[in-house]
Enzyme design. Structure first.
Site, PDB file in Angstrom:
ATOM      1  N   ARG A 180       0.784  -1.233   0.000  1.00 61.93           N
ATOM      2  CA  ARG A 180       0.000   0.000   0.000  1.00 61.93           C
ATOM      3  C   ARG A 180       0.816   1.283   0.000  1.00 61.93           C
ATOM      4  O   ARG A 180       0.450   2.263  -0.626  1.00 61.93           O
ATOM      5  CB  ARG A 180      -0.857  -0.006   1.252  1.00 61.93           C
ATOM      6  CG  ARG A 180      -2.288   0.027   0.927  1.00 61.93           C
ATOM      7  CD  ARG A 180      -3.079  -0.089   2.171  1.00 61.93           C
ATOM      8  NE  ARG A 180      -4.006  -1.177   1.974  1.00 61.93           N
ATOM      9  CZ  ARG A 180      -4.890  -1.536   2.868  1.00 61.93           C
ATOM     10  NH1 ARG A 180      -4.950  -0.920   4.028  1.00 61.93           N
ATOM     11  NH2 ARG A 180      -5.725  -2.506   2.627  1.00 61.93           N
TER      12      ARG A 180
ATOM     13  N   HIS B 248      -6.159   6.197   6.233  1.00 65.60           N
ATOM     14  CA  HIS B 248      -6.931   4.967   6.429  1.00 65.60           C
ATOM     15  C   HIS B 248      -6.648   4.268   7.749  1.00 65.60           C
ATOM     16  O   HIS B 248      -7.560   3.803   8.421  1.00 65.60           O
ATOM     17  CB  HIS B 248      -6.590   4.036   5.264  1.00 65.60           C
ATOM     18  CG  HIS B 248      -7.311   2.724   5.268  1.00 65.60           C
ATOM     19  ND1 HIS B 248      -8.684   2.645   5.204  1.00 65.60           N
ATOM     20  CD2 HIS B 248      -6.860   1.442   5.320  1.00 65.60           C
ATOM     21  CE1 HIS B 248      -9.048   1.358   5.220  1.00 65.60           C
ATOM     22  NE2 HIS B 248      -7.959   0.615   5.306  1.00 65.60           N
TER      23      HIS B 248
HETATM   24  C1  SIN Z   1      -7.548  -3.170   5.076  1.00 62.38           C
HETATM   25  O1  SIN Z   1      -7.409  -1.973   5.299  1.00 62.38           O
HETATM   26  O2  SIN Z   1      -6.851  -4.023   5.632  1.00 62.38           O
HETATM   27  C2  SIN Z   1      -8.539  -3.640   4.073  1.00 62.38           C
HETATM   28  C3  SIN Z   1      -9.168  -2.500   3.413  1.00 62.38           C
HETATM   29  C4  SIN Z   1      -9.561  -2.852   2.019  1.00 62.38           C
HETATM   30  O3  SIN Z   1     -10.555  -3.545   1.856  1.00 62.38           O
HETATM   31  O4  SIN Z   1      -8.879  -2.430   1.101  1.00 62.38           O
END
Ligand code: SIN
Length: 529
Positions: free
Chosen positions: A283, A344
């Protein structure tokens, strides 16, 4: 009024609820939750819970993916035990009634999703509403328990700490809690206080998190004198729906796991320039790549194209995302989805040992509020729900070992003293400062940082903190004021931690120090002076 309980659990996400179910076998449990009980970060988790449940996968591979993602800062022993303790915890969730999506291709029992940084399909999910399904099952279970009391619309203000003669923090005795609807502050005295208040996405202007994510547990623990770790590592989710009316709706990484490809607005792909795993890279890399492309092109969004799948597949696998896109006039079966990154997840938090113990006696933390060492400098997708259930179990086991020997504290607790405060005559101070902090954090302490930007953020937030402090001691506390004070504390912790890390690693990228340096291969720990 003073309430007395064995366990005071602040927060009602997966960590708090799964602990409550177990703790209720030992004693009385009070769960304090800010809104309706199911409003939590867990509720919004789309992707799922990563665990090795398939013969072709292995613990070693899951551990490796976690460590690689974590940029050299994961605690290997923590990653090892969390990954290895996953199967019994998953089994427990299933026994509690969580319906993970089953596989349509035997011999696999469950359909396994894939997300960025995973070299294997290993994410158990309930279509694209995993968090909601987990919350549903856990709430049903908790509702049937006699000695669990849920206090909705209640918010923790501060932890109650016993200090020794020299004023050193010793022991947590509970918390002061505001009953939001009745505007009353109560004392909750507890043998054990557990923070499971989730994350702090609301510190940033654009976030995938719900409004409750104001870092309350981290701020309370810090004010109480607990160690707080690695706050500079803020995970920006690369793919948040870009639409003027959509309030930061997440487009799950599982969409890329099913072959979704990131493209520029002109249709060109770009991830091959950044990582061999392309759109499925970890990510931090994807978010940074998108940020870079947006800055170079001057565009506000890029595209996520999953149109190679037919409509029925998309409706079945991603019903929530499919419908949400349609609500905004987009058909993901025929058009690429416009997306941009958003704050996030916070990889740092209240520092805990292997059993969820904080640096303050009788104060525990589990879930996103905590920093266990699993995520290091960048969390592997879908590892967080797993961390939450493994750690809530470890907290329970740790407390069970001593529960019968631990006596109730009879230390005097002064009731909350509102004297000298009046009704606020100028609530605009709260709204204005709320906006200013979040915008400042987004602009200066985002995906790409610099010393100048951090210094600017530090100066501005310190001014706001002084103003809030003055306001706080003069006016009656309200939920908005408590949350504003908390996001300010968390913002300062993030800026301070980011300023101390004079390198770039994982989610912390500073253009003045672009290299990763061995001397910084360590946690950033901050304690209140
Ligand atoms: C996550 O943040 O671990 C999952 C989030 C997503 O569904 O991308």
């Amino acid at each position: 009024m003073e309430f007395k309980t064995d366990f005071l659990i602040l927060g009602s996400g997966i960590a708090g609820l799964s602990l409550a179910i177990k703790a209720s076998t030992l004693g009385s449990v009070a769960i304090v939750t800010k809104k309706e009980k199911s409003e939590s970060n867990t509720n919004y988790a789309q992707g799922g819970i990563a665990a090795v449940t398939d013969q072709t996968d292995s613990f070693d591979e899951h551990i490796q993916d976690t460590l690689i993602c974590g940029g050299g800062l994961c605690k290997k022993d923590v990653a090892e035990f969390i990954v290895k303790e996953a199967p019994p915890r998953i089994q427990e969730l299933i026994e509690w009634g969580v319906n993970f999506t089953k596989s349509e291709s035997p011999p696999h029992l469950y359909d396994l999703g894939q997300e960025g940084g995973h070299h294997h399909r290993r994410v158990l999910h309930a279509k694209d509403l995993t968090g909601r399904e987990i919350e549903r099952a856990l709430h049903e279970k908790v509702a049937a328990l006699k000695n669990v009391q849920i206090y909705e619309n209640h918010i923790g203000i501060d932890l109650i700490i016993q200090k020794d003669a020299e004023g050193h923090t010793m022991n947590c005795l509970g918390a002061y809690v505001l009953d939001i609807n009745n505007d009353k502050i109560h004392t909750y005295r507890a043998k054990y206080t557990i923070l499971s208040t989730g994350g702090a996405g609301k510190v940033y202007l654009i976030t995938t998190n719900p409004d409750i994510a104001t870092g309350d547990g981290i701020a309370m623990a810090f004010r109480a004198g607990a160690h707080v770790a690695n706050m500079e590592f803020i995970q920006f989710h690369p793919t948040c729906l870009f639409h003027p009316e959509a309030k930061a709706f997440l487009i799950s990484e599982a969409v890329r796991g099913e072959g979704g490809i990131l493209k520029l607005q002109n249709g060109e792909t770009f991830m091959e320039k950044y990582h061999p795993m392309k759109s499925l890279a970890p990510r931090d890399i994807v978010a940074k790549a998108i940020d870079n492309e947006l800055k170079q092109t001057g565009n506000e969004y890029v595209l996520l194209d999953i149109t190679h799948h037919d409509r029925n597949f998309l409706i079945n696998r991603f019903p929530n995302i499919y419908n949400k896109c349609l609500e905004y006039g987009m058909d993901m079966a025929t058009q690429p989805i416009p997306i941009a990154p958003a704050a996030h997840y916070i990889c740092g938090g209240v520092a805990v040992d292997h059993n969820g113990k904080t640096s303050i006696d009788n104060l525990f933390a589990c879930g996103e509020v905590s920093c266990t060492g699993l995520h290091g400098a960048n969390r592997l997708a879908s590892n967080s729900l797993l961390e939450a259930v493994v750690y809530s179990h470890r907290v329970f086991e740790e407390i069970s070992r001593n529960f019968n020997q631990t006596k109730d504290s009879d230390a005097y607790i002064a009731p909350w003293d509102p004297s000298g405060t009046t009704e606020s005559d100028d609530s605009v101070v709260v709204t204005n400062n709320w906006d200013e902090i979040r915008r400042c954090m987004w602009n200066y302490v985002g995906i790409v940082r610099s010393d100048k930007r951090l210094a600017r953020a530090s100066r501005r937030i310190e001014l706001i903190r002084k103003e809030i402090d003055e306001y706080y001691w003069n006016f009656r506390v309200t939920k908005d004021l408590i949350e504003l004070r908390n996001i300010t504390t968390v913002a300062q912790l993030i800026v301070r931690s980011a300023s101390l890390r004079k390198e770039s690693r994982g989610l912390h990228y500073n253009i003045d120090y672009p290299d990763t340096l061995d001397e910084f291969k360590k946690d950033t720990i901050i304690v209140k002076e």
